[in-house]
Motif scaffolding. Structure first.
Motif, PDB file in Angstrom:
ATOM      1  N   GLN A   1      -7.962   5.775   5.873  1.00 57.37           N
ATOM      2  CA  GLN A   1      -7.923   5.014   4.634  1.00 57.37           C
ATOM      3  C   GLN A   1      -6.782   3.998   4.643  1.00 57.37           C
TER       4      GLN A   1
ATOM      5  N   SER B   1     -10.142   4.962  -8.390  1.00 60.53           N
ATOM      6  CA  SER B   1     -10.861   3.797  -7.853  1.00 60.53           C
ATOM      7  C   SER B   1     -12.200   4.188  -7.238  1.00 60.53           C
TER       8      SER B   1
ATOM      9  N   GLN C   1      -0.326  -2.560  -4.650  1.00 60.80           N
ATOM     10  CA  GLN C   1      -1.754  -2.881  -4.680  1.00 60.80           C
ATOM     11  C   GLN C   1      -2.633  -1.643  -4.632  1.00 60.80           C
ATOM     12  N   ALA C   2      -2.081  -0.523  -4.161  1.00 60.74           N
ATOM     13  CA  ALA C   2      -2.859   0.705  -4.055  1.00 60.74           C
ATOM     14  C   ALA C   2      -1.903   1.882  -3.913  1.00 60.74           C
TER      15      ALA C   2
ATOM     16  N   ILE D   1       0.879  -1.163   0.000  1.00 55.97           N
ATOM     17  CA  ILE D   1       0.000   0.000   0.000  1.00 55.97           C
ATOM     18  C   ILE D   1       0.921   1.219   0.000  1.00 55.97           C
TER      19      ILE D   1
ATOM     20  N   GLN E   1     -15.027   4.494   0.033  1.00 54.26           N
ATOM     21  CA  GLN E   1     -14.436   4.282   1.352  1.00 54.26           C
ATOM     22  C   GLN E   1     -14.056   5.613   2.000  1.00 54.26           C
TER      23      GLN E   1
ATOM     24  N   SER F   1      -7.744   0.981   6.733  1.00 59.97           N
ATOM     25  CA  SER F   1      -8.650   0.068   6.033  1.00 59.97           C
ATOM     26  C   SER F   1      -7.894  -0.832   5.064  1.00 59.97           C
ATOM     27  N   LEU F   2      -6.929  -0.271   4.361  1.00 58.89           N
ATOM     28  CA  LEU F   2      -6.250  -1.010   3.305  1.00 58.89           C
ATOM     29  C   LEU F   2      -5.132  -1.905   3.840  1.00 58.89           C
TER      30      LEU F   2
ATOM     31  N   ARG G   1      -0.644  -5.797   5.584  1.00 55.14           N
ATOM     32  CA  ARG G   1      -0.042  -5.582   4.268  1.00 55.14           C
ATOM     33  C   ARG G   1       0.966  -4.454   4.373  1.00 55.14           C
TER      34      ARG G   1
ATOM     35  N   PHE H   1     -12.300   3.008  -3.555  1.00 53.56           N
ATOM     36  CA  PHE H   1     -11.555   3.876  -2.636  1.00 53.56           C
ATOM     37  C   PHE H   1     -12.289   5.202  -2.406  1.00 53.56           C
TER      38      PHE H   1
END
Length: 415
Positions: free
Chosen positions: A408, A336, A190-191, A82, A342, A411-412, A122, A339
């Motif tokens: 955020q 996204s 991944q983000a 992330i 979220q 969450s990820l 992650r 996202f």
């Protein structure tokens, strides 16, 4: 300057204090900041950030072109990254917040999460990107394009600054350009999340705490040339003139009216104009002007290009010529949806008013948005001023943006 000589910041200081600290690297006489890519002030700032990351327990590295990364390795999915951050380069005599806020807020959000919750599931990686602005070399997004594999070292040969120094040479002089072990690639990211000042007036005007960006506009930049006939200003009747300046004035009115009529979110700007021979008592025989067009939909940009082309008929009717060259074309990027929803939900939970919006300026998020799910968050800019020493965002607004970013990231990376 060695790392031991670099300034330090007390860990309990606010995001505003951190921004002031980073602004000391490259500070100008009138309170602005100049940190051009690979300059001494840029290098000092990256090394200072490196030191702060080490003190917060990040695993730290520079990549081949000078992007700085600090990571907390994930316990469950260490190869799922992330990524969060922004850039530290500035325009000449720019403001303290552009780019720097996103880097520092990411650094603080990640380190606070680590202190409160321990290692993430992650991997969280904070990035201080080498370059976004294109202020020293005529090439933007060097840092993010390198990370995402959209640019390579061959590119560095072809760009030269105003003093004749190549991008490759400047990189080498700053201690970069050599191959290093890669720990994150476009495939493992991944983000990407970027927090930024708005650089516009919408959030302040609507009295919103935060902005959540759904799209970043595409851009097309043109050079338009009008060719007429130079002649005496006093002896040439109005009905017998081939006045390129008058034709240009008609074009500017035509193009701005057309933009307003086509779509309320389309913007078209003529910002630069050069007349020839540029003499007070001579009818202009030639005029060259810039045209900057931006919208979030490629179809609208295509449609507007047809409208621009139609003005060539007006030039011919006046026995003059119009030429156009589209020298820059950047496609719109849709971010996204997951996202965005979220982030809007997190803002509501935190008690922040929010605005779903389109970014009219370019950001590193649009580069990452082509390769991975991406989110761009905004906080208000006072009077919309940016790229200026007068750039300002209220400390309370900065803290709200930091809290939203932190939510955020949790969450990820942790859930």
């Amino acid at each position: 300057m060695t790392i031991a000589q670099l300034q330090s910041v007390h860990p309990e200081q606010s995001i505003s204090d951190w921004i002031k600290w980073l602004a000391s690297y490259g500070k100008t006489d009138n309170g602005g900041v100049t940190r051009l890519l690979y300059s001494e002030s840029w290098l000092e700032a990256q090394l200072a950030l490196q030191k702060q990351m080490i003190q917060r327990g990040f695993t730290v590295r520079f990549d081949e072109v000078g992007n700085l990364f600090g990571r907390y390795i994930g316990t469950d999915e260490p190869d799922s990254i992330i990524l969060t951050g922004s850039h530290i380069d500035t325009v000449r005599d720019g403001g303290q917040f552009d780019g720097a806020y996103g880097v520092l807020a990411s650094f603080l959000a990640a380190s606070e999460l680590y202190a409160e919750h321990g290692p993430p599931k992650r991997t969280i990686e904070v990035v201080s990107l080498a370059e976004e602005e294109g202020s020293r070399f005529p090439f933007t997004f060097w840092g993010s394009k390198w990370v995402t594999g959209q640019s390579d070292l061959e590119t560095a040969h072809s760009f030269i600054d105003s003093e004749g120094v190549s991008l490759q040479q400047a990189m080498k002089d700053a201690g970069f350009g050599e191959s290093v072990e890669t720990q994150s690639t476009a495939e493992t990211i991944q983000a990407f999340i970027e927090l930024h000042i708005e650089q516009g007036i919408l959030l302040e005007h609507k009295k919103k705490d935060v902005g959540v960006v759904s799209d970043i506009v595409g851009q097309r930049r043109y050079m338009i040339q009008f060719s007429g006939e130079s002649n005496h200003a006093g002896t040439t009747p109005m009905t017998m003139r081939k006045d390129a300046m008058r034709l240009t004035a008609e074009f500017i009115t035509y193009i701005t009216n057309a933009a307003e009529q086509l779509d309320p979110t389309l913007v078209a700007t003529v910002g630069r104009l050069v007349a020839s021979p540029n003499v007070p008592n001579v009818i202009a025989g030639g005029v060259e002007c810039s045209l900057d067009v931006r919208h979030a939909q490629t179809g609208i940009l295509d449609q507007f290009e047809t409208i621009i082309e139609q003005f060539e008929k007006v030039a011919k009717q006046n026995q003059m010529e119009m030429k156009r060259d589209c020298w820059l074309q950047i496609e719109p990027v849709h971010l996204s949806d997951l996202f965005v929803e979220q982030a809007l939900s997190h803002a509501d939970t935190l008690g922040f008013s929010s605005e779903r919006m389109v970014s009219g300026a370019g950001h590193d998020a649009q580069v990452f948005g082509l390769t991975c799910p991406t989110l761009l968050l905004f906080v208000p800019s006072e009077k919309g001023i940016s790229h200026s020493p007068l750039e300002w965002t209220d400390p309370e607004a900065l803290e709200k943006g930091l809290k939203l970013l932190k939510a955020q990231l949790y969450s990820l990376a942790y859930e």
